[in-house]
Design a protein around this motif. Structure first.
Motif, mmCIF file in Angstrom:
data_model
loop_
_atom_site.group_PDB
_atom_site.id
_atom_site.type_symbol
_atom_site.label_atom_id
_atom_site.label_comp_id
_atom_site.label_asym_id
_atom_site.label_seq_id
_atom_site.Cartn_x
_atom_site.Cartn_y
_atom_site.Cartn_z
ATOM 1 N N LYS A 36 5.321 -1.178 15.503
ATOM 2 C CA LYS A 36 4.079 -0.769 14.843
ATOM 3 C C LYS A 36 3.792 0.708 15.096
ATOM 4 O O LYS A 36 3.279 1.413 14.223
ATOM 5 C CB LYS A 36 2.918 -1.623 15.340
ATOM 6 C CG LYS A 36 2.939 -3.008 14.723
ATOM 7 C CD LYS A 36 1.959 -3.938 15.396
ATOM 8 C CE LYS A 36 2.354 -5.371 15.116
ATOM 9 N NZ LYS A 36 1.814 -6.309 16.067
ATOM 10 N N LEU A 37 4.173 1.142 16.290
ATOM 11 C CA LEU A 37 3.972 2.549 16.647
ATOM 12 C C LEU A 37 4.795 3.455 15.730
ATOM 13 O O LEU A 37 4.340 4.511 15.289
ATOM 14 C CB LEU A 37 4.425 2.739 18.098
ATOM 15 C CG LEU A 37 3.631 3.709 18.959
ATOM 16 C CD1 LEU A 37 2.192 3.257 19.051
ATOM 17 C CD2 LEU A 37 4.255 3.767 20.353
ATOM 18 N N VAL A 38 6.012 3.002 15.437
ATOM 19 C CA VAL A 38 6.911 3.808 14.611
ATOM 20 C C VAL A 38 6.435 3.829 13.156
ATOM 21 O O VAL A 38 6.556 4.835 12.465
ATOM 22 C CB VAL A 38 8.345 3.253 14.740
ATOM 23 C CG1 VAL A 38 9.235 3.762 13.627
ATOM 24 C CG2 VAL A 38 8.921 3.621 16.095
ATOM 25 N N PHE A 52 1.964 5.169 7.819
ATOM 26 C CA PHE A 52 0.859 4.391 7.280
ATOM 27 C C PHE A 52 -0.435 5.204 7.301
ATOM 28 O O PHE A 52 -1.201 5.201 6.339
ATOM 29 C CB PHE A 52 0.705 3.094 8.077
ATOM 30 C CG PHE A 52 -0.208 2.106 7.430
ATOM 31 C CD1 PHE A 52 0.022 1.690 6.123
ATOM 32 C CD2 PHE A 52 -1.300 1.599 8.109
ATOM 33 C CE1 PHE A 52 -0.826 0.782 5.511
ATOM 34 C CE2 PHE A 52 -2.147 0.696 7.493
ATOM 35 C CZ PHE A 52 -1.915 0.281 6.195
ATOM 36 N N VAL A 53 -0.640 5.916 8.390
ATOM 37 C CA VAL A 53 -1.838 6.744 8.497
ATOM 38 C C VAL A 53 -1.806 7.850 7.441
ATOM 39 O O VAL A 53 -2.801 8.103 6.756
ATOM 40 C CB VAL A 53 -1.949 7.336 9.917
ATOM 41 C CG1 VAL A 53 -3.016 8.420 9.963
ATOM 42 C CG2 VAL A 53 -2.256 6.236 10.918
ATOM 43 N N LEU A 78 0.835 -1.210 0.000
ATOM 44 C CA LEU A 78 0.000 0.000 0.000
ATOM 45 C C LEU A 78 0.864 1.252 0.000
ATOM 46 O O LEU A 78 0.575 2.219 -0.704
ATOM 47 C CB LEU A 78 -0.918 -0.002 1.233
ATOM 48 C CG LEU A 78 -2.104 -0.973 1.177
ATOM 49 C CD1 LEU A 78 -2.842 -0.996 2.493
ATOM 50 C CD2 LEU A 78 -3.049 -0.591 0.045
ATOM 51 N N ILE A 79 1.940 1.229 0.783
ATOM 52 C CA ILE A 79 2.826 2.405 0.820
ATOM 53 C C ILE A 79 3.521 2.575 -0.529
ATOM 54 O O ILE A 79 3.607 3.672 -1.075
ATOM 55 C CB ILE A 79 3.868 2.263 1.962
ATOM 56 C CG1 ILE A 79 3.172 2.318 3.325
ATOM 57 C CG2 ILE A 79 4.935 3.342 1.859
ATOM 58 C CD1 ILE A 79 4.105 2.163 4.505
ATOM 59 N N GLY A 133 -7.534 7.667 0.968
ATOM 60 C CA GLY A 133 -8.684 8.502 1.278
ATOM 61 C C GLY A 133 -8.966 9.473 0.143
ATOM 62 O O GLY A 133 -10.112 9.643 -0.304
ATOM 63 N N PHE A 134 -7.922 10.080 -0.368
ATOM 64 C CA PHE A 134 -8.065 11.056 -1.453
ATOM 65 C C PHE A 134 -8.566 10.397 -2.739
ATOM 66 O O PHE A 134 -9.336 10.979 -3.498
ATOM 67 C CB PHE A 134 -6.729 11.767 -1.706
ATOM 68 C CG PHE A 134 -6.430 12.866 -0.719
ATOM 69 C CD1 PHE A 134 -7.191 13.009 0.441
ATOM 70 C CD2 PHE A 134 -5.404 13.768 -0.952
ATOM 71 C CE1 PHE A 134 -6.926 14.027 1.343
ATOM 72 C CE2 PHE A 134 -5.123 14.789 -0.053
ATOM 73 C CZ PHE A 134 -5.880 14.919 1.104
#
Lengths: 291, 387, 301
Positions: free
Chosen positions: C22-24, C29-30, A123-124, C38-39
């Motif tokens: 995952k936090l990093v 990713f968001v 995806l990235i 989203g766009f």
């Protein structure tokens, strides 16, 4: 290794032909740059009379001075220097932020794999191949909502977001061939996530850092679409200013000034290319083929 | 309670069952070698002991404490990796001291410990170099230094010698053995090289296809293999495994083998009770090359020697020995003869078989045919002596 | 393959270590989920809405799409991208391959020549466009030069000829990208097993035949990569056209990218602009997704 079957190594005539063809292509490739440079040092009268290929009769730096400091772009007559610095203000943070994010992403996606890591990477990665027309309309609105429309800050955000794909690809491919055993050894030694990254991986990542910086620098510096879509007037990057100068100047076209401005826009990436061509090429290759 | 207890350990990667219930227990000071062909699961088992792979099922205990879910750095374990895994950007001293640094050992103490480890391995002069400047053997020493300096309860070695050339491998093997004897540490060592296993181990675990085939002392695994796989895997040149027919001949139990156009009849002396049940059926018998010799060098004191005349097919001198190839049970087999012997191919010669060392296997299940009292599913109590 | 460490004796620090990776990764990713996917969804929706100057979320079915498809300019843009794309891909590939083969003959100044062929790739399309616009200037450029060199009848006014202007863009674009394609082929040539070539030479094959029968067939993956890369560049081409011709004369050099831009920002026809952007995305996705899939799929062991 180099080939294979050198064309007729024992045939001097064929050899001479080969060199002639290669030299001919070299001349064609250098011609536009040469013409640009020569024109930028000629007074306008000489351009209107003479041969495009001829060296200037009277060398002059005036077009460069004008392009830098006093040429009219839109209503503003202060040359491209302000836009040049705009580009720098965009490039530096955009390259650093997207590079750092890409390095972390590559590290996580190769050394701390989790269920679904391939999908996340896919995806990235796909994000760097989309035609950016698809995001122009919503991005213009979001930048407006965030009050960073028509600003270099806004362009930094845009370049970071759409640069992550390539920086992640570069670091992921680089770290994929970094031995897992080193990470395992460090874990046994008691090192944590960040310690392993900063002490073990990062010191060995100089080549890929150089590739990433050069790639991102070239891409962001040369961008036109985002610049022209999201900025106007004072906050535009150099490419937009150059286009405005060349394609909308009223009155007599000052070709020499246009060429000088084009050179100003070209010099930073050309310098990088000449100094670090090897890394530039490596970036191009891994941007198109797997690393 | 054993020092390291691997109890019914399973490993599954999705659908594939990599380890199918491994049970191994060793004592403090033991040198356990996990040996088997590639893909047998030995490295996975080692990584699970280190905490680098999750345990799907089963229990792992170190010195009585369950360590299944303990983070690798908290298990008091050190590991030497196949690629050595030296941190390329740090000096040798930095590499050796990194684990102590992560454990927040004060600098002076750290330096002293690094110095001690370096002296032990004779690499004091390399402490300021980067790994890239070292030879293979030197890297190997640094990797061991990194493990030694932490003085862990358990050392893990993952094929540590496989990247060295043949000569260096033998030297380092000796050195590792000396180190083990001097320091009395407990070691788990993975290799695919059965000679390494034989020379180093106090306990060998032979693995295949995710299953433990046999656990025992090197001598037990060598002389008294549990099945056809262990028999064929351990030893070089490998054990001669040929088909034979068990018969009763004048009251005596014998194994009848074809030998070219001839036949050889060998008396059964070992596992006789179990082989009674195989009378008039075919089995596979195994004889080590050193149990087939020329009559003059046969060991008549400890063995039971039976002689027969066979055709010499091929003579292979190795310097120390002379291997003679002949036909037995429809196969080419190796016999180890005295080096100076003047045998020629095509000639017939007398061979001495030490039938007290002959073992037999079921042809279908490939299990060993053993007398009930000596049956040892994973670990024989004593080295089986000749009946 | 990760699993939360047991709470016993693990403590907050180890739990943090477990979630840290995952936090990093999550900010990137968001960002990508929002700003890319989203766009894409938003633009796709807009293409089915009544939006004009401002977004209007009233569902309009395929109205914008039929308006797009009946637009005269869009027809020109599609025709142009076909012509441009085809010529661009074919010329760059053939010229790049030729240069690579020539350079692979143990050439003395190979490094210098490679640098010369590749440098245009470092330039902005705007710079390239400016330079070529000047170089091909009908009054003062190449034409004038040829006249002054004695070729009085030479005429080259493609830049202002509505039928020919798109070809000037092809010339500049090929000039810019050939060096890169050459580098790809050169890397491919260097990866070919030299012993195979030696064997063919011993078999008595002439050089051109060795290339045709043995070398070029082995470069198939490079051809694929080159074509995908070039097609992708072609569909996205915007800067060069704006800088060289501004889409003109008239609409003569309009392509989908310039079409979308002018409907979005000058004509205030958001709906049509969105529909054209979605169309571009669909074409590129059909090209890139299979390529990425085959490139990144890990070989099954």
């Amino acid at each position: 290794m180099s080939a294979a079957s050198p064309v007729a190594r024992r045939n001097p005539f064929a050899r001479a032909m080969l060199y002639a063809v290669l030299a001919g292509f070299a001349v064609i490739y250098l011609m536009p740059l040469y013409v640009m440079l020569v024109t930028s040092f000629k007074p306008l009268t000489e351009i209107h009379q003479g041969n495009m290929l001829a060296l200037p009769d009277a060398w002059t730096f005036a077009p460069w001075r004008e392009a830098w400091g006093s040429a009219c772009i839109g209503l503003e007559c202060s040359g491209v220097h302000g836009y040049f610095f705009n580009s720098i203000k965009i490039v530096v943070p955009a390259v650093l932020i997207s590079g750092l994010l890409g390095a972390f992403n590559g590290y996580v996606l190769t050394k701390w794999r989790f269920r679904g890591h391939k999908i996340v990477f896919g995806l990235i990665l796909f994000s760097c191949f989309i035609p950016f027309q698809i995001i122009l309309l919503p991005m213009a609105r979001v930048l407006g909502i965030l009050h960073i429309a028509n600003s270099t800050t806004g362009l930094v955000l845009v370049h970071v977001v759409y640069g992550i794909g390539f920086t992640t690809l570069f670091f992921r491919n680089f770290y994929a061939s970094f031995p897992d055993e080193l990470v395992r050894a460090a874990k046994l030694d008691g090192a944590g996530f960040f310690t392993i990254f900063f002490r073990i991986l990062l010191p060995s990542s100089i080549p890929i850092i150089v590739v990433t910086i050069i790639w991102q620098f070239t891409n962001v510096w040369n961008d036109f679409l985002f610049g022209v879509s999201f900025t106007s007037g004072d906050s535009a990057p150099i490419t937009v200013a150059l286009n405005n100068l060349v394609n909308s100047s009223t009155g007599v076209k000052a070709y020499n000034v246009n060429m000088a401005a084009a050179m100003v826009a070209a010099v930073p990436t050309l310098v990088v290319y000449i100094l670090a061509g090897k890394y530039f090429l490596r970036g191009l290759m891994s941007g198109s083929v797997k690393g | 309670m054993s020092f390291l207890h691997i109890h019914n350990i399973h490993k599954r990667f999705g659908e594939t069952h990599v380890l199918k219930g491994i049970d191994i227990a060793i004592e403090k000071g033991d040198f356990l070698v996990l040996v088997g062909p590639s893909g047998c699961g030995k490295s996975t088992l080692l990584n699970m002991i280190a905490g680098l792979d999750d345990i799907s099922e089963g229990e792992l205990r170190l010195d009585g404490e369950r360590i299944n879910d303990l983070h690798p750095s908290r298990r008091d374990i050190a590991m030497v990796f196949q690629s050595y895994a030296l941190y390329p950007s740090m000096t040798v001293a930095g590499n050796i001291g990194f684990g102590l640094e992560m454990r927040k050992v004060p600098k002076a103490e750290r330096r002293a410990a690094v110095q001690r480890a370096a002296e032990l391995l004779q690499i004091e002069n390399l402490l300021d170099r980067k790994p890239g400047q070292l030879s293979g053997g030197q890297r190997q020493r640094v990797a061991m230094g990194r493990a030694l300096v932490r003085e862990p309860q358990l050392f893990l070695f993952d094929e540590p010698l496989s990247n060295l050339d043949a000569k260096l491998r033998v030297d380092m093997r000796t050195e590792i053995k000396q180190l083990h004897q001097r320091l009395g540490t407990t070691i788990v060592y993975v290799t695919h090289d059965q000679i390494e296993a034989m020379t180093l181990a106090t306990r060998i675990a032979v693995m295949r296809g995710g299953e433990l085939q046999q656990l025992g002392t090197p001598q037990a695994v060598y002389d008294d293999p549990n099945n056809l796989f262990v028999a064929g895997f351990m030893g070089s040149p490998s054990m001669n495994l040929v088909t034979a027919r068990i018969e009763r001949l004048g009251g005596e139990l014998v194994a009848r083998l074809t030998a070219g156009s001839d036949e050889v009849v060998l008396p059964v002396v070992r596992d006789r009770a179990a082989l009674e049940a195989w009378c008039d059926r075919e089995v596979i018998v195994g004889l080590r090359p050193e149990a087939i010799t020329d009559p003059s060098s046969a060991n008549r004191q400890d063995g039971v020697i039976h002689e027969a005349e066979l055709a010499v097919d091929l003579v292979e001198p190795t310097g120390a020995d002379l291997y003679v190839v002949t036909q037995l049970g429809g196969r080419s087999i190796n016999a180890r003869m005295r080096p100076g012997s003047t045998l020629e191919p095509g000639q017939r010669a007398r061979f001495a078989f030490d039938v007290s060392r002959m073992v037999a296997f079921e042809p279908d299940s490939e299990h060993r045919i053993r007398n009930p009292e000596t049956v040892a599913p994973s670990e024989p109590a004593v080295v089986t002596s000749i009946s | 393959m990760s699993k939360p460490p047991s709470s016993r004796g693990a403590g907050a620090r180890e739990r943090l270590q477990h979630w840290l990776p995952k936090l990093v990764l999550s900010p990137s990713f968001v960002l990508v989920l929002f700003f890319v996917y989203g766009f894409i969804l938003w633009t796709s929706y807009i293409s089915f809405s009544d939006s004009g100057m401002l977004p209007d979320y009233t569902w309009a079915g395929t109205r914008q799409w039929s308006r797009l498809w009946s637009s005269w300019t869009w027809g020109i843009a599609l025709h142009n991208i076909w012509v441009f794309g085809l010529l661009y891909i074919v010329s760059c590939t053939l010229l790049g391959l030729l240069l690579a083969i020539l350079l692979d003959q143990r050439i003395r100044a190979e490094g210098t020549l490679r640098t010369i062929y590749l440098y245009p790739m470092a330039l902005s399309f705007i710079v390239t466009g400016t330079a070529w616009q000047w170089f091909l200037n009908p009054g003062l450029g190449l034409e004038r030069t040829m006249h002054s060199l004695g070729w009085e009848s030479f005429s080259f006014n493609w830049l202002i000829d509505a039928n020919m202007a798109i070809y000037t863009v092809v010339i500049a674009a090929v000039w810019q990208a050939t060096g890169f394609i050459m580098a790809m082929f050169l890397a491919g040539l260097r990866g070919i097993d030299g012993e195979m070539i030696k064997a063919a030479q011993i078999d008595g094959a002439p050089t051109w035949k060795i290339y045709l029968r043995i070398v070029i067939p082995q470069l198939r993956p490079v051809f694929l990569s080159a074509i995908v890369v070039l097609a992708h560049l072609a569909i996205k081409s915007f800067d060069l056209i704006v800088a060289m011709t501004g889409g003109g004369p008239g609409n003569a050099t309009a392509v989908p990218a310039t079409f979308m831009y002018s409907y979005a920002f000058s004509r205030n026809e958001m709906g049509i602009a969105a529909a054209s952007a979605v169309f571009m995305l669909a074409v590129i996705a059909a090209l890139i997704i299979p390529y990425l899939y085959s490139e990144l799929r890990e070989p099954r062991s």
